[in-house]
Design a protein around this motif. Structure first.
Motif, PDB file in Angstrom:
ATOM      1  N   THR A  37       0.829  -1.201   0.000  1.00 35.16           N
ATOM      2  CA  THR A  37       0.000   0.000   0.000  1.00 35.16           C
ATOM      3  C   THR A  37       0.869   1.258   0.000  1.00 35.16           C
ATOM      4  O   THR A  37       2.098   1.176   0.130  1.00 35.16           O
ATOM      5  CB  THR A  37      -0.918   0.036   1.242  1.00 35.16           C
ATOM      6  OG1 THR A  37      -0.082   0.172   2.399  1.00 35.16           O
ATOM      7  CG2 THR A  37      -1.794  -1.204   1.334  1.00 35.16           C
ATOM      8  N   LEU A  39       1.013   3.163   2.418  1.00 33.59           N
ATOM      9  CA  LEU A  39       1.627   3.162   3.744  1.00 33.59           C
ATOM     10  C   LEU A  39       3.010   2.508   3.690  1.00 33.59           C
ATOM     11  O   LEU A  39       3.912   2.872   4.440  1.00 33.59           O
ATOM     12  CB  LEU A  39       0.726   2.430   4.747  1.00 33.59           C
ATOM     13  CG  LEU A  39       1.178   2.442   6.209  1.00 33.59           C
ATOM     14  CD1 LEU A  39       1.243   3.867   6.757  1.00 33.59           C
ATOM     15  CD2 LEU A  39       0.234   1.606   7.046  1.00 33.59           C
ATOM     16  N   ASP A  40       3.199   1.571   2.777  1.00 33.80           N
ATOM     17  CA  ASP A  40       4.509   0.943   2.566  1.00 33.80           C
ATOM     18  C   ASP A  40       5.403   1.804   1.678  1.00 33.80           C
ATOM     19  O   ASP A  40       6.616   1.874   1.881  1.00 33.80           O
ATOM     20  CB  ASP A  40       4.350  -0.433   1.901  1.00 33.80           C
ATOM     21  CG  ASP A  40       3.444  -1.367   2.690  1.00 33.80           C
ATOM     22  OD1 ASP A  40       3.656  -1.504   3.908  1.00 33.80           O
ATOM     23  OD2 ASP A  40       2.519  -1.932   2.078  1.00 33.80           O
ATOM     24  N   ASP A  61       3.392   8.818   9.649  1.00 31.80           N
ATOM     25  CA  ASP A  61       3.344   7.794   8.603  1.00 31.80           C
ATOM     26  C   ASP A  61       2.864   8.316   7.257  1.00 31.80           C
ATOM     27  O   ASP A  61       2.806   7.559   6.296  1.00 31.80           O
ATOM     28  CB  ASP A  61       2.400   6.656   9.021  1.00 31.80           C
ATOM     29  CG  ASP A  61       2.954   5.843  10.166  1.00 31.80           C
ATOM     30  OD1 ASP A  61       4.192   5.794  10.329  1.00 31.80           O
ATOM     31  OD2 ASP A  61       2.150   5.255  10.902  1.00 31.80           O
ATOM     32  N   SER A  62       2.494   9.591   7.190  1.00 35.87           N
ATOM     33  CA  SER A  62       1.880  10.134   5.982  1.00 35.87           C
ATOM     34  C   SER A  62       2.704  11.297   5.432  1.00 35.87           C
ATOM     35  O   SER A  62       3.724  11.674   6.001  1.00 35.87           O
ATOM     36  CB  SER A  62       0.449  10.592   6.293  1.00 35.87           C
ATOM     37  OG  SER A  62      -0.249  10.888   5.100  1.00 35.87           O
ATOM     38  N   GLY A  80      -8.518   6.035  -1.096  1.00 35.57           N
ATOM     39  CA  GLY A  80      -8.245   5.340   0.164  1.00 35.57           C
ATOM     40  C   GLY A  80      -6.990   5.790   0.878  1.00 35.57           C
ATOM     41  O   GLY A  80      -6.584   5.159   1.857  1.00 35.57           O
ATOM     42  N   GLU A  81      -6.367   6.852   0.392  1.00 35.74           N
ATOM     43  CA  GLU A  81      -5.148   7.407   0.984  1.00 35.74           C
ATOM     44  C   GLU A  81      -4.100   6.325   1.244  1.00 35.74           C
ATOM     45  O   GLU A  81      -3.710   5.617   0.328  1.00 35.74           O
ATOM     46  CB  GLU A  81      -5.472   8.211   2.245  1.00 35.74           C
ATOM     47  CG  GLU A  81      -6.322   9.420   1.957  1.00 35.74           C
ATOM     48  CD  GLU A  81      -6.609  10.276   3.168  1.00 35.74           C
ATOM     49  OE1 GLU A  81      -6.242   9.900   4.306  1.00 35.74           O
ATOM     50  OE2 GLU A  81      -7.219  11.346   2.984  1.00 35.74           O
ATOM     51  N   LEU A  82      -3.649   6.184   2.480  1.00 36.13           N
ATOM     52  CA  LEU A  82      -2.555   5.262   2.806  1.00 36.13           C
ATOM     53  C   LEU A  82      -2.909   3.804   2.568  1.00 36.13           C
ATOM     54  O   LEU A  82      -2.027   2.967   2.408  1.00 36.13           O
ATOM     55  CB  LEU A  82      -2.126   5.443   4.267  1.00 36.13           C
ATOM     56  CG  LEU A  82      -1.479   6.776   4.605  1.00 36.13           C
ATOM     57  CD1 LEU A  82      -1.278   6.893   6.107  1.00 36.13           C
ATOM     58  CD2 LEU A  82      -0.168   6.958   3.870  1.00 36.13           C
ATOM     59  N   GLU A  83      -4.194   3.492   2.516  1.00 34.50           N
ATOM     60  CA  GLU A  83      -4.626   2.099   2.341  1.00 34.50           C
ATOM     61  C   GLU A  83      -4.708   1.682   0.866  1.00 34.50           C
ATOM     62  O   GLU A  83      -5.005   0.525   0.569  1.00 34.50           O
ATOM     63  CB  GLU A  83      -5.984   1.888   3.012  1.00 34.50           C
ATOM     64  CG  GLU A  83      -5.963   2.182   4.509  1.00 34.50           C
ATOM     65  CD  GLU A  83      -4.896   1.407   5.255  1.00 34.50           C
ATOM     66  OE1 GLU A  83      -4.755   0.195   5.009  1.00 34.50           O
ATOM     67  OE2 GLU A  83      -4.186   2.014   6.079  1.00 34.50           O
ATOM     68  N   TYR A  84      -4.448   2.620  -0.044  1.00 37.44           N
ATOM     69  CA  TYR A  84      -4.510   2.296  -1.472  1.00 37.44           C
ATOM     70  C   TYR A  84      -3.529   1.170  -1.797  1.00 37.44           C
ATOM     71  O   TYR A  84      -2.344   1.237  -1.469  1.00 37.44           O
ATOM     72  CB  TYR A  84      -4.182   3.529  -2.327  1.00 37.44           C
ATOM     73  CG  TYR A  84      -4.132   3.209  -3.797  1.00 37.44           C
ATOM     74  CD1 TYR A  84      -5.304   3.080  -4.530  1.00 37.44           C
ATOM     75  CD2 TYR A  84      -2.916   2.983  -4.437  1.00 37.44           C
ATOM     76  CE1 TYR A  84      -5.265   2.753  -5.878  1.00 37.44           C
ATOM     77  CE2 TYR A  84      -2.864   2.662  -5.781  1.00 37.44           C
ATOM     78  CZ  TYR A  84      -4.044   2.546  -6.491  1.00 37.44           C
ATOM     79  OH  TYR A  84      -4.008   2.214  -7.826  1.00 37.44           O
ATOM     80  N   VAL A  85      -4.020   0.128  -2.436  1.00 32.41           N
ATOM     81  CA  VAL A  85      -3.185  -1.016  -2.811  1.00 32.41           C
ATOM     82  C   VAL A  85      -2.506  -0.710  -4.150  1.00 32.41           C
ATOM     83  O   VAL A  85      -3.174  -0.448  -5.163  1.00 32.41           O
ATOM     84  CB  VAL A  85      -4.014  -2.312  -2.900  1.00 32.41           C
ATOM     85  CG1 VAL A  85      -3.153  -3.474  -3.369  1.00 32.41           C
ATOM     86  CG2 VAL A  85      -4.646  -2.629  -1.545  1.00 32.41           C
TER      87      VAL A  85
END
Length: 101
Positions: A37, A39-40, A61-62, A80-85
């Motif tokens: 994601t 986030l990664d 984290d952002s 989905g912001e940080l959760e975007y795959v």
């Protein structure tokens, strides 16, 4: 499956990334297709591509407030912001909306 992404930096963000406005990167094997994601990706960008002042790019984290993030030309808030795959061949654009005066 290897993930390749396109990155674009503007509005001053390019100054933090070795003055590169566009870059295509092959992500390491730790980025698993269907699971990795944003986030990664953000800390990976900070640790591997950022050449100047990490505090101007990330907060926690952002990204810092004032940085617009587009995922394939759409506002990341819609994705989905940080959760975007992350998908192969995605384009991520980082634009600073903060300018000194």
């Amino acid at each position: 499956m290897v993930l390749t992404v396109k990155l674009e930096f503007s509005g001053g963000m390019e100054l933090l990334f070795n003055n590169e406005k566009k870059k295509t990167v092959v992500l390491p094997d730790t980025f698993v297709a269907g699971a990795a994601t944003l986030l990664d990706l953000l800390p990976w960008l900070r640790d591997n591509l950022l050449t100047e002042r990490a505090e101007l790019f990330m907060q926690g984290d952002s990204v810092r407030p004032g940085i617009l993030v587009l995922v394939n030309d759409a506002d990341w808030e819609l994705e989905g912001e940080l959760e975007y795959v992350i998908k192969d061949q995605d384009t991520f654009v980082f634009i600073s909306t903060l300018h000194g005066g």
